[in-house]
Scaffold this active site. Structure first.
Site, PDB file in Angstrom:
ATOM      1  N   GLU A  17      83.894-101.628  35.968  1.00 55.65           N
ATOM      2  CA  GLU A  17      83.858-102.877  36.738  1.00 55.65           C
ATOM      3  C   GLU A  17      83.453-102.639  38.192  1.00 55.65           C
ATOM      4  OE1 GLU A  17      86.193-101.832  34.698  1.00 55.65           O
ATOM      5  OE2 GLU A  17      87.228-103.460  33.673  1.00 55.65           O
ATOM      6  N   GLU A 615      75.779 -74.410  39.323  1.00 61.15           N
ATOM      7  CA  GLU A 615      77.030 -75.133  39.539  1.00 61.15           C
ATOM      8  C   GLU A 615      78.165 -74.610  38.668  1.00 61.15           C
ATOM      9  OE1 GLU A 615      75.499 -79.095  38.726  1.00 61.15           O
ATOM     10  OE2 GLU A 615      76.888 -79.253  37.056  1.00 61.15           O
ATOM     11  N   HIS A 651      63.760 -74.018  34.346  1.00 58.78           N
ATOM     12  CA  HIS A 651      63.656 -74.913  35.500  1.00 58.78           C
ATOM     13  C   HIS A 651      65.042 -75.119  36.089  1.00 58.78           C
ATOM     14  CE1 HIS A 651      63.101 -78.431  37.961  1.00 58.78           C
ATOM     15  NE2 HIS A 651      64.008 -79.060  37.245  1.00 58.78           N
ATOM     16  N   CYS A 653      67.017 -77.169  39.626  1.00 60.45           N
ATOM     17  CA  CYS A 653      66.747 -78.023  40.781  1.00 60.45           C
ATOM     18  C   CYS A 653      67.936 -78.035  41.731  1.00 60.45           C
ATOM     19  CB  CYS A 653      66.385 -79.439  40.361  1.00 60.45           C
ATOM     20  SG  CYS A 653      67.120 -80.025  38.850  1.00 60.45           S
ATOM     21  N   HIS A 704      62.009 -87.308  43.920  1.00 59.76           N
ATOM     22  CA  HIS A 704      63.089 -88.235  44.246  1.00 59.76           C
ATOM     23  C   HIS A 704      62.635 -89.317  45.201  1.00 59.76           C
ATOM     24  CE1 HIS A 704      65.261 -84.869  42.494  1.00 59.76           C
ATOM     25  NE2 HIS A 704      66.087 -85.801  42.079  1.00 59.76           N
TER      26      HIS A 704
HETATM   27  N1  GLN Z   1      63.018 -81.497  31.493  1.00 61.45           N
HETATM   28  C1  GLN Z   1      63.873 -82.360  32.234  1.00 61.45           C
HETATM   29  C2  GLN Z   1      63.070 -83.542  32.759  1.00 61.45           C
HETATM   30  O1  GLN Z   1      61.943 -83.363  33.075  1.00 61.45           O
HETATM   31  C3  GLN Z   1      64.546 -81.629  33.376  1.00 61.45           C
HETATM   32  C4  GLN Z   1      65.528 -82.488  34.123  1.00 61.45           C
HETATM   33  C5  GLN Z   1      66.384 -81.768  35.151  1.00 61.45           C
HETATM   34  O2  GLN Z   1      66.049 -80.739  35.654  1.00 61.45           O
HETATM   35  N2  GLN Z   1      67.513 -82.304  35.498  1.00 61.45           N
HETATM   36  O3  GLN Z   1      63.540 -84.641  32.873  1.00 61.45           O
HETATM   37 ZN    ZN Z   2      65.170 -80.672  37.732  1.00 62.83          ZN
END
Ligand code: GLN
Ligand code: ZN
EC number: 2.1.1.14
Length: 764
Positions: A17, A615, A651, A653, A704
């Site tokens: 909510e 993390e 990958h 981030c 982003h």
């Molecule tokens: N392969 C995922 C994407 O392109 C990777 C997302 C991420 O790193 N959080 O959406």
């Molecule tokens: Zn990413």
């Protein structure tokens, strides 16, 4: 009776909510009054639930419009200058929102404050911004109003506030080097008088106990920070209030000495994360100090073994009597509200689970067991709970013989590929890519049509065949687009995925999913972590059909896209009946089979995303290596069985890589793509000083932001990268997946990115 209390309750509401109200308010669809009313109703409901569960006090101060640290920063008047806060005026709700997200229905749009993860949880807080010599004052009345609100409803109130040392530790500022900077301690002179005023206000409101959260006590604290506790609590103790110093998420280790003779009325410890902390703290407690034992996990969703917990508590009770309190280990912010609202889970699985409401019931039962005051119904509830735990221990659903057989010979699985220099040659010959090869991170824009198709198929409105056709059409469009733009390693676009963990979890054995199991991640954003309840087993190939279809459409290599084992683990609620490392190894084995099937199907490049790799690091440096060892091992378990020719990507981030570079290199992916564009390639310094041995794709397009990056700017960024790393090891790619972006900006951005790579090739 043993005192039972709670450190904090989930604030979003079972139907989220608060999220709805916040987002409607931000979009100017409802008035501020309506938002305030929603908040008030939620608090009343949550206090009611807690009081009905039998708590002696209700926590006040755990509610937050966006984040509890931001609430506290605004109460202290710690508003950065750019928000134009008038010096004597109260800080408004819209200013709080502008600090959190840069804009609000009223007030100028400005750069938001930084947000980062709360200790080792997936909750994010707004980082306090500190300036040398800054002033503090009581600048918001909201907390005091909430206390009145709870009192008016008839509750005994225990305010919950961040401790001064934790608040300062978490704060950042240009003048300060980092979290541990002792320079920040100079701000205590200005800060403590305001804390004292706050406590005096509490006292005037009739408060007896205050919970002061100092979770920094579980971190590696420099001496100066340890020493600061004494003088801080000497001054706060003058309030005449009883201060309960709350720690959680880990053991106090050497910081336990800080507690000796500290002028406070009690200490809370997280006995779930750190069972040994109970004895350690008990040993330094003074004659009339309270020990609050956090014995019910506030971080996971499993039922508590009440009998076992009772065995831990009984000797403490004998020694401490009334001075033993019991509670959840930390705020229940990190768990969903009520398992009873789950209608999709079977009764057996449900009987193993405990969300916030059930955890408070467990607390009440423990109190009854400890005090010997359990009534008939209570005794039955304890028996039912212990029986449920027994079925869980013995269940065929949690133990799968096929998985156990694999795990028994886990050491025999390959973790080592041939040396990189050798395999990269084989990959060069097979893939035949140009210099500065271009690729993306996996997902393409998730349009309304895609979401609708997925939803219709799930709901049964779209047949399997029609859904497959719709997804194939998406894949074809994405492949043709990438060919047109001139990308080198293509992807299928991930249109079939709602979420990178949920998608795979739903296809694996050992996972369950909730309907309302929401947990706040940041602000109005909630996530619904899957539950890993049993041995993880791959039931069938999960991504091979989509990747193969994509590959069938083009000559260029299509990259197979998977979520790595550590990220699958990290973003789920994980079973507590075996070490996390073992659950991760099971995930790794399942992914290994998928990797091999992709290779078999002719996929030449395979990526395992590990955005959550960093993390997972424990809070204490001393515990890092053990985690890194098994986390790296799991990644290698998943990826090492392929032939030399098959190229493995990973990958990550938004990670601070510097301190774990050797482990990232040790994962031995052929190519790593990372976020860097925001930091102007600064992040690459880490890869330079460590000399990362394999190939790297530093993100040059900040996904982003809706802005289209300029070609020359990307050429310049890559030039920066080439100063730090050999050019023949560089890849060209965005920062992360494109699923949240629109098509128009994606098309323009990727075209500019490919043009930048071409310009570099021409210049070489
Ligand atoms: N392969 C995922 C994407 O392109 C990777 C997302 C991420 O790193 N959080 O959406
Ligand atoms: Zn990413």
């Amino acid at each position: 009776m043993t005192v039972i209390h709670n450190l904090g309750f989930p604030r979003m509401g079972i139907q989220r909510e608060l999220k709805r109200a916040l987002e409607a308010y931000w979009a100017s669809q409802v008035s501020q009054q309506e938002l305030l009313d929603t908040g008030k109703a939620l608090r009343a409901r949550h206090w009611d639930l807690q009081s009905k569960a039998g708590l002696d006090t209700v926590p006040v101060g755990d509610f937050a419009w966006y984040d509890q640290i931001l609430e506290w920063s605004t109460l202290l008047g710690a508003v950065p200058a750019r928000f134009g806060q008038a010096e004597n005026a109260p800080v408004s709700l819209d200013t709080l929102f502008r600090m959190a997200r840069g804009r609000a229905p009223s007030g100028r749009a400005v750069a938001a404050c930084e947000m980062t993860k709360w200790f080792n949880t997936n909750y994010h807080y707004i980082v306090p911004e500190l300036a040398p010599g800054q002033g503090f004052r009581i600048a918001r009345e909201f907390l005091f109003e909430q206390i009145e609100e709870a009192k008016a409803l008839g509750y005994k109130v225990k305010p919950v506030i961040p401790g001064p040392l934790t608040w300062l530790w978490l704060g950042k500022g240009d003048a300060y080097e980092g979290l541990a900077d002792v320079g920040k301690l100079a701000l205590l002179d200005a800060l403590l008088p305001v804390y004292e005023q706050v406590l005096a206000r509490f006292k005037a409101q009739g408060v007896e106990w205050v919970q002061i959260d100092e979770p920094v006590l579980v971190l590696d604290l420099p001496q100066e920070w340890q020493d600061a506790f004494r003088c801080v609590y000497q001054s706060l103790n003058q309030s005449g209030l009883k201060l309960l110093l709350a720690t959680y998420f880990d053991d106090l280790h050497e910081n336990v000495t800080v507690l000796k003779d500290l002028p406070i009325a009690g200490v809370h410890v997280d006995a779930v994360c750190a069972p040994a902390a109970l004895q350690a703290v008990q040993a330094v407690l003074g004659q009339d100090q309270v020990l609050s034992a956090g014995v019910i996990s506030g971080r996971d969703i499993w039922r508590t073994d009440l009998e076992k917990t009772l065995q831990t508590l009984e000797p403490l009770k004998a020694a401490l009597g009334e001075r033993l309190w019991i509670a959840p280990s930390c705020s229940l912010l990190h768990v969903p509200v009520d398992v009873q609202s789950e209608t999709g889970l079977d009764a057996e699985l449900k009987s193993w689970l405990s969300f916030a409401v059930q955890k408070l019931d467990e607390l009440k039962l423990l109190q009854g067991l400890l005090d010997g005051t359990l009534d008939e119904a209570g005794q039955q509830a304890v028996q039912a709970q212990q029986a449920a735990l027994k079925t869980r221990r013995e269940s065929k659903r949690t133990h799968n013989p096929a998985v156990q057989a694999q795990m028994a010979k886990i050491n025999q699985f390959k973790r080592q590929r041939t040396p990189f220099a050798q395999r990269i040659e084989a990959q060069r010959n097979k893939l035949n890519l140009p210099a500065y090869p271009t690729t993306t991170i996996g997902s393409f824009p998730q349009t309304t049509e895609i979401r609708t198709a997925r939803r219709d198929w799930r709901g049964g409105a779209l047949s399997d065949a029609a859904y497959e056709k719709a997804m194939q059409a998406e894949i074809e469009q994405v492949i043709r687009f990438q060919e047109r733009v001139g990308l080198d390693v293509l992807v299928h676009g991930e249109a079939e995925r709602n979420d990178m963990v949920e998608y795979f979890g739903e296809l694996l054995g050992g996972f369950a999913f909730t309907q309302n199991g929401w947990v706040q991640s940041y602000g109005s954003r909630c996530v619904k972590p899957p539950i890993i309840f049993g041995d993880v087993l791959r039931l069938a190939p999960m991504s091979v059909a989509w990747s193969s279809y994509a590959q069938s459409l083009t000559e260029r290599p299509v990259k197979g896209m998977l979520t790595g084992p550590v990220t699958m683990l990290q973003w789920s609620f994980v079973r507590d009946d075996q070490p996390r490392a073992d659950t991760c190894r099971q995930l790794a084995l399942a992914l290994r089979d998928e990797v091999l099937d992709l290779e078999q199907a002719g996929i030449r490049v395979i990526q395992l995303d590990e955005p959550a790799f960093r993390e997972g690091l424990p809070l204490r440096h001393g515990d890092w290596q053990a985690y890194l060892d098994w986390a790296v091992d799991c990644f290698r378990l998943s990826t090492s069985a392929v032939s030399d020719e098959t190229q493995i990507h990973t990958h990550m981030c938004y990670s601070e890589f510097n301190d774990i570079m050797p482990s990232i290199a040790d994962m031995d992916a052929d190519v790593i793509t990372i976020e860097t564009s925001r930091s102007n390639m600064l992040l690459l310094d880490a890869f330079e000083s460590f000399e990362y041995p394999n190939h790297i794709g530093p993100g040059v397009y900040d996904i982003h932001s809706p802005n289209v990056p300029d070609k020359d700017w990307m050429v310049r960024l890559l030039g920066e990268a080439a100063k730090r790393l050999p050019a023949d090891r560089l890849w060209v790619n965005p920062d992360c997946g494109l699923k949240t972006r629109g098509w128009a900006e994606t098309a323009a951005s990727l075209q500019a990115m490919v043009d930048a790579a071409k310009a570099l090739r021409a210049a070489a």
